[in-house]
Design a protein around this motif. Structure first.
Motif, PDB file in Angstrom:
ATOM      1  N   PRO A  30       0.827  -1.215   0.000  1.00 58.18           N
ATOM      2  CA  PRO A  30       0.000   0.000   0.000  1.00 58.18           C
ATOM      3  C   PRO A  30       0.858   1.260   0.000  1.00 58.18           C
ATOM      4  O   PRO A  30       2.014   1.238   0.423  1.00 58.18           O
ATOM      5  N   GLY A  31       0.255   2.358  -0.467  1.00 61.64           N
ATOM      6  CA  GLY A  31       0.972   3.615  -0.547  1.00 61.64           C
ATOM      7  C   GLY A  31       1.056   4.323   0.789  1.00 61.64           C
ATOM      8  O   GLY A  31       0.346   3.989   1.748  1.00 61.64           O
ATOM      9  N   ASP A  32       1.930   5.316   0.834  1.00 59.57           N
ATOM     10  CA  ASP A  32       2.105   6.106   2.050  1.00 59.57           C
ATOM     11  C   ASP A  32       0.796   6.829   2.379  1.00 59.57           C
ATOM     12  O   ASP A  32       0.242   7.541   1.547  1.00 59.57           O
ATOM     13  N   GLY A  33       0.278   6.611   3.580  1.00 57.91           N
ATOM     14  CA  GLY A  33      -0.963   7.246   4.023  1.00 57.91           C
ATOM     15  C   GLY A  33      -2.227   6.562   3.535  1.00 57.91           C
ATOM     16  O   GLY A  33      -3.335   6.997   3.851  1.00 57.91           O
ATOM     17  N   GLU A  34      -2.093   5.454   2.805  1.00 61.23           N
ATOM     18  CA  GLU A  34      -3.271   4.762   2.252  1.00 61.23           C
ATOM     19  C   GLU A  34      -4.068   4.069   3.365  1.00 61.23           C
ATOM     20  O   GLU A  34      -3.507   3.613   4.361  1.00 61.23           O
ATOM     21  N   VAL A  35      -5.391   4.014   3.166  1.00 55.76           N
ATOM     22  CA  VAL A  35      -6.261   3.269   4.078  1.00 55.76           C
ATOM     23  C   VAL A  35      -6.652   1.974   3.378  1.00 55.76           C
ATOM     24  O   VAL A  35      -7.305   1.985   2.332  1.00 55.76           O
ATOM     25  N   VAL A  36      -6.216   0.843   3.939  1.00 55.52           N
ATOM     26  CA  VAL A  36      -6.454  -0.474   3.341  1.00 55.52           C
ATOM     27  C   VAL A  36      -7.732  -1.050   3.925  1.00 55.52           C
ATOM     28  O   VAL A  36      -7.852  -1.169   5.146  1.00 55.52           O
ATOM     29  N   LYS A  37      -8.671  -1.415   3.040  1.00 56.88           N
ATOM     30  CA  LYS A  37      -9.960  -1.936   3.512  1.00 56.88           C
ATOM     31  C   LYS A  37     -10.169  -3.398   3.153  1.00 56.88           C
ATOM     32  O   LYS A  37     -11.227  -3.951   3.365  1.00 56.88           O
ATOM     33  N   GLU A  38      -9.146  -4.034   2.584  1.00 55.28           N
ATOM     34  CA  GLU A  38      -9.187  -5.455   2.254  1.00 55.28           C
ATOM     35  C   GLU A  38      -7.958  -6.135   2.852  1.00 55.28           C
ATOM     36  O   GLU A  38      -6.947  -5.475   3.101  1.00 55.28           O
ATOM     37  N   GLU A  39      -8.059  -7.456   3.041  1.00 54.03           N
ATOM     38  CA  GLU A  39      -6.946  -8.188   3.643  1.00 54.03           C
ATOM     39  C   GLU A  39      -5.710  -8.074   2.763  1.00 54.03           C
ATOM     40  O   GLU A  39      -5.767  -8.271   1.564  1.00 54.03           O
ATOM     41  N   LEU A  40      -4.592  -7.739   3.376  1.00 54.19           N
ATOM     42  CA  LEU A  40      -3.341  -7.507   2.663  1.00 54.19           C
ATOM     43  C   LEU A  40      -2.492  -8.769   2.736  1.00 54.19           C
ATOM     44  O   LEU A  40      -2.268  -9.307   3.814  1.00 54.19           O
ATOM     45  N   LYS A  41      -2.002  -9.228   1.572  1.00 53.40           N
ATOM     46  CA  LYS A  41      -1.194 -10.451   1.549  1.00 53.40           C
ATOM     47  C   LYS A  41       0.287 -10.154   1.365  1.00 53.40           C
ATOM     48  O   LYS A  41       1.130 -10.930   1.783  1.00 53.40           O
ATOM     49  N   GLU A  42       0.615  -9.025   0.681  1.00 48.96           N
ATOM     50  CA  GLU A  42       2.013  -8.679   0.486  1.00 48.96           C
ATOM     51  C   GLU A  42       2.199  -7.169   0.409  1.00 48.96           C
ATOM     52  O   GLU A  42       1.246  -6.425   0.181  1.00 48.96           O
ATOM     53  N   ILE A  43       3.447  -6.752   0.625  1.00 55.40           N
ATOM     54  CA  ILE A  43       3.815  -5.339   0.548  1.00 55.40           C
ATOM     55  C   ILE A  43       4.907  -5.207  -0.506  1.00 55.40           C
ATOM     56  O   ILE A  43       5.869  -5.987  -0.518  1.00 55.40           O
ATOM     57  N   THR A  44       4.722  -4.249  -1.416  1.00 56.49           N
ATOM     58  CA  THR A  44       5.673  -4.033  -2.507  1.00 56.49           C
ATOM     59  C   THR A  44       6.210  -2.608  -2.449  1.00 56.49           C
ATOM     60  O   THR A  44       5.438  -1.657  -2.323  1.00 56.49           O
ATOM     61  N   LEU A  45       7.537  -2.462  -2.534  1.00 57.44           N
ATOM     62  CA  LEU A  45       8.188  -1.148  -2.568  1.00 57.44           C
ATOM     63  C   LEU A  45       8.949  -1.035  -3.886  1.00 57.44           C
ATOM     64  O   LEU A  45       9.738  -1.933  -4.222  1.00 57.44           O
ATOM     65  N   THR A  46       8.708   0.023  -4.637  1.00 55.91           N
ATOM     66  CA  THR A  46       9.374   0.242  -5.919  1.00 55.91           C
ATOM     67  C   THR A  46      10.266   1.479  -5.806  1.00 55.91           C
ATOM     68  O   THR A  46       9.811   2.550  -5.406  1.00 55.91           O
TER      69      THR A  46
END
Length: 195
Positions: A30-46
């Motif tokens: 997720p992005g900086d400051g994002e509000v996640v409303k679904e189950e998160l399985k992974e985090i990606t940084l580019t």
């Protein structure tokens, strides 16, 4: 002289852009400051440049506890980590430490918030309370049935005792009558002998 100054300026600008291309994070999921409303399985940084081995990141919850991230992989300019368990609701902090193509270590951080729909736990608690109430009602019915059975048993015993006492009181006049007859017959025979 102007040409030399212009060429130097263009060279420095190009060198600075290429040298610092990896110094910033371009995007994340997720992005900086994002509000996640679904189950998160992974985090990606580019990132803006290629990453070297040893680049990594960590995740902490709002209480400062580290969240387990498994299988952090490096693919060119991306870091991807798999979450071993769903994140709890609340704010989470990602701290990244990378090694750029030029070998310089760089670090940074960002945060996001998890707001998953709350499960129907109160309904389950209500169901459990209802089950407890039903169990209490069942226990009261069983207790009531036991008490009724005890009362019926006591009444039957009293009835039997009353029947026995009634039977013995009914037999009493007969026994007294038989005894009187025996006494009279005995007296009659005794008087007869005396004569």
């Amino acid at each position: 002289m102007k040409k030399l100054f212009l060429l130097t300026f263009i060279f420095l600008l190009t060198f600075v852009n290429s040298a610092f291309a990896h110094t910033h994070i371009e995007s994340s999921s997720p992005g900086d400051g994002e509000v996640v409303k679904e189950e998160l399985k992974e985090i990606t940084l580019t990132f803006g440049g290629k990453l070297e081995q040893g680049s990594t990141f960590t995740v902490q919850n709002s209480g400062g506890e580290q969240v387990a991230v498994e299988n952090i992989t490096i693919a060119d300019n991306q870091l991807v980590g798999t979450l071993s368990s769903p994140l709890e609701n609340g704010q989470h902090y990602v701290k990244w430490d990378i090694i750029g193509a030029d070998g310089h270590p760089i670090s940074g951080n960002f945060s996001f918030t998890v707001e998953l729909p709350v499960s129907e736990a109160p309904a389950e608690e209500t169901t459990q309370e209802e089950q407890v109430e039903k169990q209490d009602d069942t226990n009261e019915e069983v207790q009531s049935n036991v008490e009724e059975t005890d009362v019926e048993t006591t009444n039957e015993e009293k009835t039997e005792e009353a029947g026995q006492s009634n039977g013995s009181s009914d037999a009493m006049p007969i026994i007294i009558g038989v005894l009187i007859v025996i006494i009279l017959v005995s007296a009659f025979f005794m008087l007869r002998r005396k004569k």
